[in-house]
Design an enzyme around this catalytic site. Sequence first.
Site, PDB file in Angstrom:
ATOM      1  CE  LYS A   1      45.391  16.823  -8.742  1.00  0.00           C
ATOM      2  NZ  LYS A   1      44.946  15.749  -8.841  1.00  0.00           N
TER       3      LYS A   1
ATOM      4  CB  SER B   1      43.207  19.705  -7.443  1.00  0.00           C
ATOM      5  OG  SER B   1      41.901  19.904  -6.906  1.00  0.00           O
TER       6      SER B   1
END
Length: 367
Positions: A161, A228
Site C-alpha cells: 500500500k 494499491s
Amino acid sequence: MNMRCDVFRFPLSDPGDVSELEQALLAGDLAAHDIVAVIGKTHGNGLVNDHTRGYLTLSLALLIARHTGETPEAVRQRVPFVFSGGVEGVLSAHYTVFAAREAETSSGGPALAIGVAFTPDYDPGEIGRQIQIDTTAIAVQRAMASAGIASAKDVHFVQVKGPAFGTEDILAAKHPLVSDNAGRLMALGRSASAFGIGKALGEISTDAAVEAAVLKDFWLFTSVGSCSAGTEVRCNEVIVVGMSEHWSGPLTIAHGTMADALDIKGIHAVLNQLDMTADPQLDAEQTQRLRAGFIKCEASRSGKIRGRVHTMLTDGDIDQQRHIRGAVGAIAASVLGDTALFVSGGAEHQGPDGGGMLALIVERASH
C-alpha cells in the site's frame, strides 16, 4: 523459534465498523498484540477521494491501541493497514486480519508465514521514480527475512500500500513530478511498487526494473504482487506472505495469474495447487476452508476481451476500475462460492497485461 500465522476475516457493515474484531478480541480468539497486518475492501470508490480507507484505518488503530496500551500512532507504525475501496456488484466489504504468535508445537513442515516492512516516506515527486522501485525492493527483502522465508519461490503474495496525493500535496512537491494528475500518479505508484516486488523476487531483472519502463513495458510484471495506493499513507507498507519451515499451523497459500478477465482456468489452476476442485463451483465444505482471496484486475488496454470490444476505458460516468472490479469479482465469486474477496483494480505490472494475479489462503484438508 517456531511461529504460527492465523487469518481471520470480518464483515464490514460500514467503513468504521470494527465490532466483529472487538468481539473476537474480547472472546480471546486472538490477541491484539499478535495482529501484524490487516487487508480489506471498503465501501468507497477506490480513487483519490476515497476516504473510507482512512476511516477504517483510524478505527482499527484506535481499537487495537485500546487493547494493547499503545498509542494509535505506534500501532500504525508496526501494523500495515491496506484497504482498497470498491465492492461493486456481488462483492462484500470485509477485512482480513493476520495474527502471528509463537507456536506451542512444531508442525514438522512448511506453513503459512508473514512478514512486514515499511519504506521511508515519499514526496509526490518520488512516486513512479527509481527510488520507489528500489526502496520497495529493499522492504520486500526485509519482510521476507523477518518472516523466515528463505527463497523467492516460497513467496506467494506480496501486498503493498503506497501513497496517493491530492492537489495540495502535488503543488507542494519538493521534487519534479512524473505527473501532476492525481489519478495517473496513483497508477505510477502502483507500477513502481510492482517493479520493486518483481526486482526483489527476481521476476524482473535489475536492468529491467527501471523507472523508464514503468507504465510502458507491460510484458514486465510480478506474479505475486498486489499494489494499491491511498491518501491515508505516505510510505509503502509491505506485507509478504508465503510458506516457511519456521512456521506451523493448518494454513497454506498458493498463487497464479489470470490471463484476462474471463480466465477461470487461472482460478482453477490455483485451486488445484491447494487440492481443491471447483466443478464448476467449490462445494460448501471446500468454501469453508477458504480463509482469504486476493485478486488484481484491470480493463485491457487494447479495448478488447478475446476479440470483442469493451467500453470500460471510454465510459465518462463510471471509472474503469469500478467496471472491472464488478466483473472479475462476480466471476471469481462464482467459482469460489464466496463474495468476501479482495478484488482490486489497477493491476499495472501485477500479472499479465489485461489480467492479474491471484492468491488464495486456505485451511489444509483434514485426512
